[in-house]
Scaffold this motif. Structure first.
Motif, PDB file in Angstrom:
ATOM      1  N   LYS A  55      -8.349  -2.608  -3.734  1.00  0.00           N
ATOM      2  CA  LYS A  55      -8.429  -2.850  -2.291  1.00  0.00           C
ATOM      3  C   LYS A  55      -8.578  -1.522  -1.543  1.00  0.00           C
ATOM      4  O   LYS A  55      -9.429  -1.374  -0.663  1.00  0.00           O
ATOM      5  N   GLN A  56      -7.791  -0.536  -1.960  1.00  0.00           N
ATOM      6  CA  GLN A  56      -7.862   0.762  -1.276  1.00  0.00           C
ATOM      7  C   GLN A  56      -9.151   1.503  -1.624  1.00  0.00           C
ATOM      8  O   GLN A  56      -9.722   2.213  -0.792  1.00  0.00           O
ATOM      9  N   ASP A  84       0.821  -1.225   0.000  1.00  0.00           N
ATOM     10  CA  ASP A  84       0.000   0.000   0.000  1.00  0.00           C
ATOM     11  C   ASP A  84       0.848   1.265   0.000  1.00  0.00           C
ATOM     12  O   ASP A  84       1.871   1.339   0.679  1.00  0.00           O
ATOM     13  N   ARG A 137      -4.908  -4.519  -8.355  1.00  0.00           N
ATOM     14  CA  ARG A 137      -5.621  -5.112  -7.207  1.00  0.00           C
ATOM     15  C   ARG A 137      -5.409  -4.284  -5.944  1.00  0.00           C
ATOM     16  O   ARG A 137      -6.318  -4.155  -5.120  1.00  0.00           O
ATOM     17  N   ARG A 188     -11.999   0.278  -2.044  1.00  0.00           N
ATOM     18  CA  ARG A 188     -13.113  -0.273  -1.251  1.00  0.00           C
ATOM     19  C   ARG A 188     -13.150   0.275   0.169  1.00  0.00           C
ATOM     20  O   ARG A 188     -14.127   0.087   0.876  1.00  0.00           O
TER      21      ARG A 188
END
Ligand code: ZN
Length: 316
Positions: free
Chosen positions: A86-87, A29, A82, A89
């Motif tokens: 993920k972030q 991240d 991906r 969401r």
């Protein structure tokens, strides 16, 4: 104190797990920044794609509309795309409805695959010439380049090619918001679009604008790139998201324009005096003092002088 056997065991497990870790792994991240009421950006690290940065070094962004999410430049790999999802969401559960790819360089669009994997109905949009070149097979080299420069981290990434043309002056109404396309000719890559999210007053410039880093203008022209900066600066949007480096106001654009123009004009002046690119380098570097601490400067200033000379000679 650990025995040698224990130490070896721990070491081998660590080595093995780092070797096997890539299958299905996401890029680590980087912070998700909200830069405008509906607009978010993950500013990637600066530098070339590498093992260390997992090939991730661009600025994926997204705009949350009433009906769904519009993504701009989903990153350099399946694994980067991906991570972006993920972030995303963490701020919305809406589906991705559209993706704009700013240009053909793989660090910006190979993440398309992750979007289509999660949202197969999303529309992938790009410059008509980007669509054509990738449809002719140019994507494979970007897949290979990423895999090689990350020692296999991006393995599994495929070229998922946009098929909806976004041409100059096109305007898309999506989920109650307006996306206006600026497609400057002969700028960074001959396949460039810049996207203005009108209601948020945000421009995604692609690599027509960089901040704190320079690239090699091998697929574009200085004159075209300078013109692209001028065009997009006149909009005077509140926010500009460069292809790489921190976002900011219009000075991000004018500052990069100044770099391009200083380099090109110094080369032209020295060329007219009969200097070779090797002979003029010290003066060019001196004139670019404010940019000397930018990422990749030392490696790229020489090749860019050569490219400027070629552009000057091609125009004669
Ligand atoms: Zn790039």
């Amino acid at each position: 104190m650990k025995s040698l056997a224990q130490f070896c065991f721990a070491f081998c497990v660590a080595a093995l797990s780092s070797f096997a870790a890539h299958a299905g792994e996401l890029v680590r991240d980087y912070p998700l920044a909200k830069i405008a009421p509906h607009t978010y950006v993950i500013h990637g690290p600066l530098g070339y794609p590498s093992v260390e940065n997992q090939g991730f070094m661009n600025n994926p962004g997204f705009v949350v509309t009433h009906d769904g999410v519009v993504v701009i430049d989903p990153g350099s790999s399946l694994q980067a795309g991906r991570m972006l999802l993920k972030q995303m969401r963490t701020v919305t559960n809406k589906p991705v409805t559209h993706v704009f790819d700013t240009h053909i360089h793989g660090d910006h669009w190979l993440g398309n695959q992750a979007i289509m994997e999660a949202y197969p109905k999303a529309k992938l949009m790009g410059h008509p010439d980007m669509i054509k070149k990738l449809s002719d097979g140019e994507g494979a080299q970007w897949v290979a380049t990423m895999e090689k420069s990350t020692a296999g981290f991006t393995k599994g990434t495929r070229a998922v090619v946009p098929d909806v043309p976004a041409a100059d002056n096109a305007e898309f109404k999506i989920g109650g918001m307006t996306f206006r396309i600026y497609a400057p000719a002969d700028a960074h890559s001959h396949t460039d679009i810049m996207i203005l999210a009108v209601e948020d007053s945000v421009v995604f410039t692609g690599d027509n604008v960089l901040n704190q880093t320079i690239g090699r203008l091998v697929d574009g022209t200085f004159k075209g790139n300078i013109a692209a900066c001028d065009k997009i600066a006149t909009i005077n949007a509140k926010h500009y998201v460069p292809g790489h480096g921190p976002s900011g106001d219009v000075t991000v654009v004018t500052n990069y324009r100044q770099y391009l123009a200083t380099l090109f004009n110094t080369v032209k002046q020295q060329y007219d005096l009969g200097q070779s690119d090797f002979e003029m380098k010290a003066l060019v570097v001196a004139n670019l003092k404010p940019y000397q601490n930018w990422s990749r400067f030392e490696l790229e200033v020489g090749p860019n002088i050569g490219l400027a000379v070629m552009e000057i000679e091609a125009a004669m």
